[in-house]
Enzyme design. Structure first.
Site, PDB file in Angstrom:
ATOM      1  N   ASP A  36      29.329  34.591  39.850  1.00 27.90           N
ATOM      2  CA  ASP A  36      29.123  36.322  39.554  1.00 27.90           C
ATOM      3  C   ASP A  36      28.082  36.396  40.972  1.00 27.90           C
ATOM      4  O   ASP A  36      27.021  36.313  41.472  1.00 27.90           O
ATOM      5  CB  ASP A  36      28.445  36.936  38.419  1.00 27.90           C
ATOM      6  CG  ASP A  36      29.485  38.028  38.306  1.00 27.90           C
ATOM      7  OD1 ASP A  36      29.678  38.610  39.233  1.00 27.90           O
ATOM      8  OD2 ASP A  36      29.143  39.169  36.913  1.00 27.90           O
ATOM      9  N   ASP A  37      28.388  37.069  41.657  1.00 25.43           N
ATOM     10  CA  ASP A  37      28.012  37.820  42.905  1.00 25.43           C
ATOM     11  C   ASP A  37      26.769  36.624  43.618  1.00 25.43           C
ATOM     12  O   ASP A  37      25.157  36.586  43.995  1.00 25.43           O
ATOM     13  CB  ASP A  37      26.817  39.054  43.220  1.00 25.43           C
ATOM     14  CG  ASP A  37      27.214  39.965  41.705  1.00 25.43           C
ATOM     15  OD1 ASP A  37      28.894  40.019  42.086  1.00 25.43           O
ATOM     16  OD2 ASP A  37      26.858  41.276  41.596  1.00 25.43           O
ATOM     17  N   CYS A  76      34.202  43.002  41.379  1.00 26.97           N
ATOM     18  CA  CYS A  76      33.586  41.956  39.825  1.00 26.97           C
ATOM     19  C   CYS A  76      35.380  41.723  39.244  1.00 26.97           C
ATOM     20  O   CYS A  76      35.928  40.696  40.114  1.00 26.97           O
ATOM     21  CB  CYS A  76      32.712  42.169  38.320  1.00 26.97           C
ATOM     22  SG  CYS A  76      31.778  42.022  39.586  1.00 26.97           S
ATOM     23  N   HIS A 132      35.507  42.334  31.814  1.00 27.73           N
ATOM     24  CA  HIS A 132      35.288  42.752  32.685  1.00 27.73           C
ATOM     25  C   HIS A 132      37.031  43.142  33.466  1.00 27.73           C
ATOM     26  O   HIS A 132      36.493  43.557  34.421  1.00 27.73           O
ATOM     27  CB  HIS A 132      34.418  42.498  33.941  1.00 27.73           C
ATOM     28  CG  HIS A 132      33.818  43.867  34.636  1.00 27.73           C
ATOM     29  ND1 HIS A 132      33.340  44.306  36.075  1.00 27.73           N
ATOM     30  CD2 HIS A 132      34.171  45.172  34.165  1.00 27.73           C
ATOM     31  CE1 HIS A 132      33.229  44.979  36.083  1.00 27.73           C
ATOM     32  NE2 HIS A 132      33.442  45.876  35.422  1.00 27.73           N
ATOM     33  N   ASP A 277      32.491  34.765  41.685  1.00 24.30           N
ATOM     34  CA  ASP A 277      33.977  36.218  41.936  1.00 24.30           C
ATOM     35  C   ASP A 277      33.802  36.640  43.360  1.00 24.30           C
ATOM     36  O   ASP A 277      35.039  37.135  43.691  1.00 24.30           O
ATOM     37  CB  ASP A 277      33.765  37.067  40.943  1.00 24.30           C
ATOM     38  CG  ASP A 277      32.501  37.775  40.827  1.00 24.30           C
ATOM     39  OD1 ASP A 277      31.640  37.076  41.587  1.00 24.30           O
ATOM     40  OD2 ASP A 277      31.945  38.739  39.690  1.00 24.30           O
TER      41      ASP A 277
END
Length: 452
Positions: A36-37, A76, A132, A277
């Site tokens: 993530d990120d 995301c 999410h 992502d």
């Protein structure tokens, strides 16, 4: 099986039996790790000089590492929706960020996910970590193909209290199979490893698919103390030290997951994939940065390379040759058809935008399966942010993080990725014919991508 799944797969059962020709125990397991990120250059094997990531470096060395691998979105939710469905976010029905509020829908339940593909083929399926892409019963993991689900439904949580502290009021967000649970004070990445390990042990005699959506290094930057101490002793400045500590924490937790897989005797029959992502974040909640895309320009939210190009690895002992690097353009939407081919599961009778990477993984001379690739995310209705890549030419319109004076009078930025990977020089005025051609391709795609 839901009506949706029945309609999609009613004609597939005989094909599946013929294609497999083997017991379900012989089919490979799959673990798809979605970070993530994380910046494109934020692994030692991708050029970082200051990050310690031995587990993911070793994973890359055991199989294929991609250098031009992209997310279909720089944010995301659309990235996750596209990966799960093998479709552009627009076709998947989630082109923008999903809400972190309970009761708000996200990706339509009519979409067909990797979870459903594997479940309908007889696999046991699990979602562990971040979701999410929807926060209603119809759009949460158990309704989207996952037999087991553990994690949070919004965009992020505090890793110890498991609360969402942004856009208040503060709210707790930790769920097991659609029911809220509490694990106060237990570090969330440790919970993920625990839950995935238990799932693997329970299903060690059955083929399984695990979507291991680890929420690292997304803010809040909460790396473990030993890694914070490690990087501060090395003199890294803030926020790089905090970001680096979180990345090394993730690397270590993934190592624990893979060690558990090995201890169960399953490593040689398991496909492991890793990718983030999208690019790293410069948001204030992450101290304004800390990540790196190396020579690439841009970060999360931008369609410059640093916003969408990510590290990506696939390993399958005995089936994929080790120490391989691939420079062909590939994307997260390609995992769906790739895993379908590797696991001998017929694809559903619906439009996919992803292409199988099996040929490229097998033979480096195989060209990219994407002659053209598209992105659209953000901006305004009148002035959207979008990009088209055809070969080495990439046309961006209204790209986030660009300076106004860099764009031409119509808001375009044309670049040749081969000669200018850092996207520094706008060639739109030198090559108006290419701009016209790529604009026409985008106009056609905008119409076509609405089709299901």
């Amino acid at each position: 099986m839901t009506i949706k799944n029945f309609l999609l797969c009613a004609g597939c059962s005989l094909l599946m039996s013929a294609a497999w020709g083997q017991s379900t125990k012989q089919r490979p397991n799959v673990i798809l790790i979605y970070a993530d990120d994380q910046g494109w250059a934020d692994l030692h094997s991708y050029g970082s000089k200051d990050l310690y990531t031995p587990v993911l470096d070793s994973l890359g060395a055991s199989g294929v590492r991609f250098t031009q691998f992209y997310a279909a979105s720089p944010i995301c939710s659309p990235s996750r929706a596209s990966m799960l469905t093998g479709r552009y976010p627009q076709r998947a029905g989630l082109p923008e960020m999903a809400s972190s509020l309970k009761g708000v829908e996200g990706m339509p339940g009519t979409q067909y996910t990797l979870g459903e593909l594997f479940r309908d083929a007889g696999y046991q399926t699990a979602h562990i970590g971040k979701w999410h892409v929807g926060y209603t019963p119809e759009t949460m993991p158990n309704a989207q193909g996952f037999d087991y689900s553990f994690g949070f439904m919004g965009g992020c949580i505090d890793n110890y209290s498991h609360f969402f502290y942004w856009n208040g009021p503060n709210r707790h967000d930790l769920w097991r199979n659609g029911k809220e649970i509490h694990e106060d004070g237990v570090y969330f990445p440790d919970l993920m490893v625990r839950e995935a390990g238990a799932f693997m042990e329970k299903n060690r005699n059955n083929p399984f698919f695990i979507y291991f959506a680890i929420n690292v290094p997304h803010y809040p930057l909460q790396g473990e103390k030993k890694w914070l101490d490690y990087y501060r002793e090395k003199g890294l400045a803030s926020p790089r030290d905090q970001y680096a500590a979180f990345v090394s924490t993730m690397d270590e937790k993934i190592g624990l997951l893979l060690n558990r897989l090995k201890a169960l005797g399953l490593a040689n029959n398991t496909i492991v994939i890793f990718q983030p992502d999208q690019g790293f974040s410069k948001e204030e909640r992450g101290f304004g940065g800390g990540g790196s895309a190396g020579m690439l320009r841009g970060s999360k939210f931008s369609l410059f390379e640093g916003g969408t190009r990510v590290p990506a690895i696939i390993s399958w002992p005995g089936q994929i040759r080790p120490n391989q690097v691939r420079n062909q353009l590939a994307a997260n939407i390609d995992w769906f058809p790739t895993l379908s081919e590797y696991c001998k599961i017929p694809l559903p009778d619906r439009r996919l935008d992803g292409k199988s990477l099996a040929g490229i993984i097998r033979d480096n001379s195989t060209p990219s399966q994407h002659g053209v690739f598209f992105w659209k995310q953000g901006g305004t209705k009148e002035n959207p942010q979008w990009a088209v890549r055809r070969g080495n030419w990439k046309l961006l319109h209204n790209p986030a993080q660009a300076k106004k004076q860099e764009l031409d009078e119509d808001g375009f930025f044309l670049v040749n990725i081969q000669t200018d990977p850092a996207e520094q020089t706008n060639l739109s005025k030198q090559h108006p014919g290419i701009v016209k051609e790529l604009k026409a391709l985008y106009a056609q795609w905008v119409v076509e991508v609405k089709q299901q």
